[in-house]
Write a protein that holds these residues in place. Structure first.
Motif, short mmCIF file in Angstrom:
data_model
loop_
_atom_site.label_atom_id
_atom_site.label_comp_id
_atom_site.label_asym_id
_atom_site.label_seq_id
_atom_site.Cartn_x
_atom_site.Cartn_y
_atom_site.Cartn_z
N GLY A 163 0.78 -1.19 -0.01
CA GLY A 163 0.09 0.08 0.04
C GLY A 163 0.74 1.27 0.14
N GLY A 164 2.01 1.24 0.44
CA GLY A 164 3.03 2.45 0.50
C GLY A 164 3.25 3.10 -0.84
N PHE A 165 2.83 2.22 -1.86
CA PHE A 165 3.14 2.67 -3.25
C PHE A 165 1.66 2.76 -4.04
N ILE A 166 0.63 2.54 -3.48
CA ILE A 166 -0.56 2.49 -3.82
C ILE A 166 -1.45 3.68 -3.35
N ALA A 167 -1.81 3.66 -2.16
CA ALA A 167 -2.61 4.91 -1.42
C ALA A 167 -2.08 6.24 -1.80
N PRO A 168 -0.62 6.63 -1.96
CA PRO A 168 -0.32 7.94 -2.22
C PRO A 168 -0.72 8.44 -3.39
N PHE A 169 -0.93 7.35 -4.47
CA PHE A 169 -1.24 7.70 -6.00
C PHE A 169 -2.62 7.79 -6.38
N THR A 170 -3.42 6.51 -5.83
CA THR A 170 -4.66 6.40 -6.22
C THR A 170 -5.76 7.51 -5.83
N HIS A 171 -6.56 7.73 -6.50
CA HIS A 171 -7.72 8.76 -6.16
C HIS A 171 -8.50 8.34 -4.82
N ALA A 172 -8.58 7.00 -4.50
CA ALA A 172 -9.14 6.59 -3.36
C ALA A 172 -8.31 6.89 -1.98
N LYS A 173 -6.88 6.95 -2.30
CA LYS A 173 -5.95 7.05 -1.28
C LYS A 173 -6.37 5.88 -0.15
N GLY A 191 6.95 9.84 -12.59
CA GLY A 191 6.34 11.00 -11.76
C GLY A 191 5.35 10.59 -11.10
N PHE A 192 4.81 11.66 -10.51
CA PHE A 192 3.40 11.28 -10.04
C PHE A 192 2.24 11.10 -10.57
N ASN A 193 2.11 11.59 -11.76
CA ASN A 193 0.97 11.16 -12.70
C ASN A 193 1.18 9.95 -13.45
N GLY A 194 2.44 9.42 -13.59
CA GLY A 194 2.85 8.13 -14.17
C GLY A 194 2.43 7.04 -13.36
N PHE A 195 2.61 7.20 -12.11
CA PHE A 195 2.46 6.26 -11.05
C PHE A 195 1.01 6.21 -10.75
N ARG A 196 0.21 7.19 -10.68
CA ARG A 196 -1.09 7.41 -10.68
C ARG A 196 -1.90 6.42 -11.54
N ASN A 197 -1.45 6.70 -12.92
CA ASN A 197 -2.14 6.08 -14.13
C ASN A 197 -1.91 4.51 -13.88
N ILE A 198 -0.80 4.24 -13.28
CA ILE A 198 -0.62 2.66 -13.49
C ILE A 198 -1.43 2.15 -12.29
N MET A 199 -1.44 2.80 -11.21
CA MET A 199 -2.19 2.28 -9.99
C MET A 199 -3.64 2.31 -10.21
N LEU A 254 -10.59 -18.26 -3.74
CA LEU A 254 -9.19 -17.95 -4.47
C LEU A 254 -8.97 -16.35 -4.51
N ARG A 255 -7.75 -16.00 -4.92
CA ARG A 255 -7.27 -14.55 -4.91
C ARG A 255 -6.39 -14.31 -6.02
N VAL A 256 -6.65 -13.22 -6.56
CA VAL A 256 -6.33 -12.78 -7.88
C VAL A 256 -5.45 -11.40 -7.33
N VAL A 257 -4.15 -11.28 -7.65
CA VAL A 257 -3.41 -9.85 -7.61
C VAL A 257 -3.19 -9.30 -9.03
N VAL A 258 -3.80 -8.26 -9.07
CA VAL A 258 -3.73 -7.60 -10.66
C VAL A 258 -2.32 -6.52 -10.42
N ARG A 259 -1.50 -6.75 -11.14
CA ARG A 259 -0.29 -5.85 -11.13
C ARG A 259 -0.14 -5.09 -12.48
N GLU A 260 0.83 -4.31 -12.67
CA GLU A 260 1.01 -3.32 -13.61
C GLU A 260 0.93 -4.01 -14.90
N SER A 261 1.24 -5.27 -15.17
CA SER A 261 1.37 -5.70 -16.59
C SER A 261 0.22 -6.70 -16.98
N MET A 262 -1.08 -6.45 -16.25
CA MET A 262 -2.16 -7.12 -16.74
C MET A 262 -2.76 -6.40 -17.66
N SER A 263 -3.02 -6.65 -18.99
CA SER A 263 -3.72 -5.95 -19.98
C SER A 263 -5.20 -6.28 -19.81
#
Length: 595
Positions: free
Chosen positions: A281-291, A372-380, A520-529
């Motif tokens: 969460g340390g690299f997700i919460a700062p960037f997502t709109h949901a925080k 940058g901030f916006n690039g991380f935000r888009n990915i997350m 069952l659990r799915v982790v969706v990472r950056e590389s899932m299109s």
């Protein structure tokens, strides 16, 4: 004897088992093969191709003892490469949160700096400057306050970072007890039973009582503030609060626990700090709109003294880098800082490891300034959007219910049936939904179980394995069957048409008290299109439908077990078929590690 045993095996006498390593060695050492060894013994150092050397069929590269003589580089490279082909491809390892994709430019920088050692600060000042910049950038992302001087360091991962955060809390507690002339022999620390095993390791390795509190459906499978209130006392060195449970992705209520500790201090005068384990969460919460769902979780809360994260998870770096930040240098006890005179310079060290690779720090700095901030935000945000789509598609089928709830409207945590699933709009963001990690935890619905009682989630897991999915072996809990599915597919242009999404499917337990819930659990990472997400949904549902239309069957026999001497020697764990023989029952605290 084994050769004779082979001839007997062709008869009707039943055979119990065959040790393949012993069998191969016996055949290799048989007198009829001796001349072949001698004929090739002089040809090992001069080969046309690796496969024309004696190592292709006549002589095995040693496994457990160093050989008296070396072997040709090309032959060794090829033989090791062939053996490593038995591994899953790292970029298709769907078992963990750890990243498996980086851009070519980042990889090039890392390869160019592989030989640099983080312990040699005086020799590599440019790399150390990048390290200091990363600490500053991350500290500001986490809300460092004016007037405070944040201090921190790269680590080998979140485990080391958690240990350092815990050690700082223990040392501060000990120093305070010394000043007050009070006993300091019984420190304890609070955590939920959903904690990653590194938290309990800290307690065990550094002699702190781990007070592991039950989580439940009522507490959203996370640390329950009411239980925290009941279990703290003057010997509590701190509370570990998790920003993103590996089970269901839920964020624990940092702000609520902080208020509770504030009230406790007002009543008793006892000051109990918080360390936030924000591995993901340390690299997700700062960037997502949901925080963090509209709630504070970082250094904006005075009671949060330290935070850790994994750069190699949603920091988008290859495995080998974590971060620990204290809100101010006063919270890092001097007792933990060593002044070193090394390689011509003097430096301070407060990590558990000394020599460690510096390339990952360079990769982290590259990501921070490149995206940058916006690039991380888009990915997350893309990760969250795809996780919501997967969740809604599964629930819309009527066959599955999600235990995670990042796909439900903010404030709603209740499944209302497939007819109530809302796919949302293109304009919506994560702020319209519950905050959390891009994790989808789901189970068969109660209605489905009634109509198809013969369909077991173990069977879903096994049939997905049959479809060429990567299945690493893992030590299992004796209580619950839970399958993992994580997604990572960074290279799309070379994806074979018939190769489905690689999936990690093994028994994976929810915490104690919730053992009866199979998920069952799915982790969706950056590389899932979106295309790969579509394939994943189709594959899960088609496998489920296949089981619905089949007769009852037991597929447990297809679960893989230990198959090599190396695994048997290096691990005391048990495979899935023998999980009931595990020495430590699931109810005894944190029982697994999945990162």
């Amino acid at each position: 004897m084994l050769v004779d045993g082979l001839s007997r095996a062709s008869s009707t006498t039943p055979q119990k088992s065959v040790d393949p390593d012993t069998l191969i060695q016996t055949l290799r050492d048989h007198p009829s093969a001796a001349h072949r060894h001698r004929a090739h013994i002089g040809n090992g150092a001069s080969t046309i191709t690796p496969y024309s050397s004696r190592y292709a069929s006549q002589q095995e590269i040693p496994k457990f003892k160093i050989p008296p003589d070396g072997a040709p580089a090309d032959a060794v490279h090829q033989m090791l490469k062939d053996e490593l082909d038995l591994d899953g491809r790292p970029n298709l390892n769907l078992a963990s949160f750890v990243g498996t994709y980086m851009e070519r430019e980042a990889e090039a920088l890392m390869v160019e700096n592989l030989s640099k050692n983080m312990s040699d600060a005086d020799e590599y000042p440019a790399m150390m400057n990048m390290h200091a910049r990363c600490v500053s950038i991350i500290a500001h992302l986490w809300g460092v306050q004016n007037g405070e001087t944040a201090i921190g360091s790269a680590t080998t991962g979140s485990s080391e970072a958690i240990h350092l955060g815990g050690l700082a809390m223990k040392r501060r507690w000990q120093e305070k007890r010394d000043k007050e002339g009070k006993d300091k022999s019984k420190p304890n620390i609070i955590m939920g039973s959903n904690a990653q095993v590194a938290l309990e390791k800290f307690a065990r390795y550094f002699e702190v009582e781990a007070r592991i509190l039950d989580v439940s459906e009522k507490s959203l499978y996370r640390l329950d503030p009411e239980l925290v209130k009941e279990n703290i006392d003057e010997n509590t060195i701190g509370v570990f609060v998790i920003l993103g449970s590996t089970y269901t992705g839920h964020y624990e209520p940092v702000e609520e626990i902080s208020r509770l500790l504030d009230e406790y201090e007002k009543k008793t005068g006892i000051d109990i700090p918080i360390h936030v384990d924000a591995a993901s969460g340390g690299f997700i919460a700062p960037f997502t709109h949901a925080k963090a769902g509209g709630r504070k979780w970082n250094f904006e809360l005075p009671r949060v003294k330290s935070i850790n994260t994994s750069g190699h998870k949603f920091g988008l770096v290859y495995a080998g880098v974590g971060w620990i930040i204290w809100r101010d240098e006063s919270y890092l006890p001097k007792h933990l800082i060593f002044e070193l005179h090394y390689l011509g310079g003097t430096e301070e060290s407060y990590t558990l490891n000394f020599s460690r690779p510096g390339a990952q720090i360079i990769g982290q700095y590259y990501n921070l300034i490149h995206l940058g901030f916006n690039g991380f935000r888009n990915i997350m945000e893309h990760c969250m959007q795809n996780a919501r789509l997967l969740s809604k598609a599964l629930e819309k089928s009527g066959w599955y219910i999600c235990v995670s709830d990042i796909h439900r409207k903010r404030g709603s945590h209740v499944y209302r049936g497939p007819d109530e699933v809302d796919y949302g709009t293109a304009e919506e963001t994560s702020a319209d939904y519950n905050a959390g990690l891009p994790v989808v935890a789901f189970r068969l619905s109660d209605e489905f179980k009634k109509r198809y009682p013969h369909v077991k989630q173990e069977s879903v897991s096994t049939l997905l394995r049959v479809k060429q999915y990567i299945i690493p072996s893992q030590s299992l809990s004796p209580s619950l069957h839970l399958s993992l599915i994580s997604v990572s597919t960074p290279s799309f242009s070379f994806w074979p048409e018939k190769q489905l999404l690689i999936t990690y499917l093994s028994d994976y337990p929810l915490p104690p008290k919730e053992q009866k819930t199979e998920i069952l659990r799915v982790v969706v990472r950056e590389s899932m299109s979106l295309d790969l997400l579509d394939r994943l949904i189709t594959d899960i549902l088609s496998t489920t439908e296949q089981l619905m239309q089949s007769d009852p069957m037991d597929l447990a026999a297809f679960q893989p077990g230990a198959t090599s001497i190396e695994k048997a020697q290096m691990s005391k764990g048990v495979d899935g078929r023998n999980k009931h023989k595990a020495k430590r029952p699931m109810s005894e605290g944190v029982h697994r590690t999945v990162c």
